[in-house]
Design a protein around this motif. Structure first.
Motif: not given
Length: 79
Positions: A40-43, A51-54, A57-62
């Motif tokens: 939720k935070i990242m989105r 910017i392009t939503p994560p 995989n991006d969220i898992d990586f972070m």
């Protein structure tokens, strides 16, 4: 070196701001951020910054990058 000196000078203030930010996004007040809260935070940030939503995989990586103790969550110290 100058940047490091600035960071060290304001270390306590940076920690306070970081703690306040963590508390603001820890919606369930569990003292940690789980996968759902991180997502939720990242989105939300991506929408705010236009910017392009994560991706998942991006969220898992972070989450893995921040999760020092590998418990699947991010606590205040890791944040």
């Amino acid at each position: 070196m100058q940047m490091l000196n600035i960071v060290m000078k304001f270390k306590d203030k940076i920690r306070k701001v970081s703690d306040l930010a963590f508390d603001a996004v820890d919606e369930d007040q569990s003292e940690y951020l789980d996968q759902e809260e991180m997502s939720k935070i990242m989105r939300d940030v991506s929408i705010f910054m236009k910017i392009t939503p994560p991706t998942e995989n991006d969220i898992d990586f972070m989450l893995k990058e921040l999760d020092d103790d590998n418990d699947g969550n991010v606590n205040k110290e890791e944040f």
